[in-house]
Design an enzyme around this catalytic site. Structure first.
Site, PDB file in Angstrom:
ATOM      1  N   LYS A 192       0.847  -1.203   0.000  1.00  0.00           N
ATOM      2  CA  LYS A 192       0.000   0.000   0.000  1.00  0.00           C
ATOM      3  C   LYS A 192       0.881   1.253   0.000  1.00  0.00           C
ATOM      4  O   LYS A 192       0.629   2.207  -0.732  1.00  0.00           O
ATOM      5  CB  LYS A 192      -0.909   0.016   1.243  1.00  0.00           C
ATOM      6  CG  LYS A 192      -2.076  -0.974   1.168  1.00  0.00           C
ATOM      7  CD  LYS A 192      -2.825  -1.096   2.500  1.00  0.00           C
ATOM      8  CE  LYS A 192      -3.805  -2.264   2.457  1.00  0.00           C
ATOM      9  NZ  LYS A 192      -4.517  -2.512   3.717  1.00  0.00           N
ATOM     10  N   GLN A 235      -4.325  -1.305  10.039  1.00  0.00           N
ATOM     11  CA  GLN A 235      -4.342  -2.620   9.389  1.00  0.00           C
ATOM     12  C   GLN A 235      -4.956  -3.674  10.298  1.00  0.00           C
ATOM     13  O   GLN A 235      -4.608  -3.777  11.476  1.00  0.00           O
ATOM     14  CB  GLN A 235      -2.908  -3.014   8.984  1.00  0.00           C
ATOM     15  CG  GLN A 235      -2.795  -4.291   8.193  1.00  0.00           C
ATOM     16  CD  GLN A 235      -3.406  -4.220   6.794  1.00  0.00           C
ATOM     17  OE1 GLN A 235      -3.542  -3.150   6.212  1.00  0.00           O
ATOM     18  NE2 GLN A 235      -3.780  -5.367   6.255  1.00  0.00           N
ATOM     19  N   ASP A 269     -10.825   3.381   4.797  1.00  0.00           N
ATOM     20  CA  ASP A 269     -11.184   1.958   4.675  1.00  0.00           C
ATOM     21  C   ASP A 269     -12.701   1.763   4.609  1.00  0.00           C
ATOM     22  O   ASP A 269     -13.174   0.692   4.227  1.00  0.00           O
ATOM     23  CB  ASP A 269     -10.671   1.188   5.906  1.00  0.00           C
ATOM     24  CG  ASP A 269      -9.382   0.439   5.632  1.00  0.00           C
ATOM     25  OD1 ASP A 269      -9.213  -0.052   4.506  1.00  0.00           O
ATOM     26  OD2 ASP A 269      -8.558   0.348   6.562  1.00  0.00           O
TER      27      ASP A 269
HETATM   28  N1  GUN Z   1      -6.832  -6.401   6.458  1.00  0.00           N
HETATM   29  C1  GUN Z   1      -7.197  -7.104   5.348  1.00  0.00           C
HETATM   30  N2  GUN Z   1      -7.792  -6.289   4.445  1.00  0.00           N
HETATM   31  C2  GUN Z   1      -7.784  -5.049   4.992  1.00  0.00           C
HETATM   32  C3  GUN Z   1      -8.233  -3.784   4.527  1.00  0.00           C
HETATM   33  O1  GUN Z   1      -8.790  -3.626   3.437  1.00  0.00           O
HETATM   34  N3  GUN Z   1      -8.021  -2.737   5.384  1.00  0.00           N
HETATM   35  C4  GUN Z   1      -7.438  -2.906   6.599  1.00  0.00           C
HETATM   36  N4  GUN Z   1      -7.322  -1.820   7.352  1.00  0.00           N
HETATM   37  N5  GUN Z   1      -7.014  -4.060   7.042  1.00  0.00           N
HETATM   38  C5  GUN Z   1      -7.179  -5.128   6.235  1.00  0.00           C
END
Ligand code: GUN
Length: 290
Positions: A56, A100, A123
């Protein structure tokens, strides 16, 4: 073997186009003195999370989006993490906050997600953003379902009146996915682990979104001929291979269009996240309203 083979919906190519657009919008923000900025919070040492976070951040940099990296030990308390979230909420230079998931066991994830300023919740996990989506007035839409909708559009499918089946009911994918399909006027069914006669439901679905996280869970011969299939699953096999939730070869013989794994939904998720960050930065720069 049937003589028809589904068209592959190319998530890699589509995500490239979206990222190019995000980069352009990010540059327009920068021209107004606003550098889009994403704060990334990683707690603990989960190897998969480390990989996701790194990719990311790498992508963000390529799009002109700054990142603030916050790595905390697995022993971090809910209180300490709430303190960091509060600090990021108040920081006027931070447009988006990503914590995350999964968080370590001792941390109250619900409390953390609730504490993130909904206007920085790129998110789309905050109850306010989920509520707005349910009301049909989405602000931040969680990235994987948003990517799925873009892939369905890419396949040229008009969802109005279509029977859509979502397999999986997570808060991150299944539930928001169903809301987006509903907003697009599909007739939506959500299937889950207690659903009776899944093959029949799959056989009726003109659009199928599979988000269960079990390799080849949906058999190819269940698929309705001519269906559009979006496979959210990314499952690692013992031999190191990666497959989706849908048995690809069999499904390809019946479907009109299908996303490959890898190269389907996966690349779209990060692109949609960065698009959400730029949405927030555009608000700060006065480029878009509200
Ligand atoms: N863990 C797995 N997918 C995601 C996501 O799209 N966002 C976040 N914050 N954590 C994740």
């Amino acid at each position: 073997m049937s003589d028809t083979t589904a068209a592959k919906i190319d998530g890699k190519a589509l995500s490239k186009r979206l990222l190019k657009e995000v980069k352009g919008r990010s540059e327009a923000c920068a021209a107004k003195g606003v550098t889009p900025c994403l704060a990334v919070v990683l707690v603990g040492e989960d190897p998969a999370s480390k990989i996701y976070v790194r990719s990311k951040e790498k992508r963000a940099a390529k799009c002109g989006i700054a990142t603030r990296d916050h790595r905390l030990p697995a022993t971090t308390s809910t209180g300490d993490l709430l303190g960091l979230v509060d600090q990021l909420n108040k920081d006027p230079k931070v447009d988006g906050i990503l914590v995350q998931l999964p968080l370590p066991e001792g941390v109250d994830s619900d409390a953390i997600l609730l504490a993130i300023d909904p206007r920085k919740d790129v998110d789309g996990f905050h109850p306010e953003n989920l509520g707005l989506l349910m009301l049909g007035r989405p602000r931040f839409v969680s990235c994987t379902p948003q990517g799925c909708m873009r892939l369905i559009a890419e396949a040229g499918v008009d969802l109005t009146g279509k029977r859509a089946l979502v397999v999986g009911r997570s808060n991150i994918v299944g539930k928001p996915m169903a809301q987006l399909l509903l907003k697009a006027n599909a007739t939506v069914t959500i299937a889950h682990s207690r659903t009776v006669d899944l093959p029949r439901l799959v056989g009726e679905a003109e659009v199928l979104v599979a988000a269960v996280g079990r390799p080849n869970f949906i058999h190819g011969d269940w698929v309705r001929p001519g269906a559009t299939i979006i496979d959210v699953g990314i499952n690692r096999l013992e031999d190191g291979g990666i497959v989706g939730d849908v048995e690809f070869e069999g499904a390809s013989e019946r479907a009109a269009a299908i996303t490959p794994v890898p190269g389907g939904v996966g690349p779209m998720t990060i692109a949609c996240l960065l698009s959400n960050v730029v949405d927030a930065a555009e608000r700060r720069a006065g480029i878009s309203a509200s």
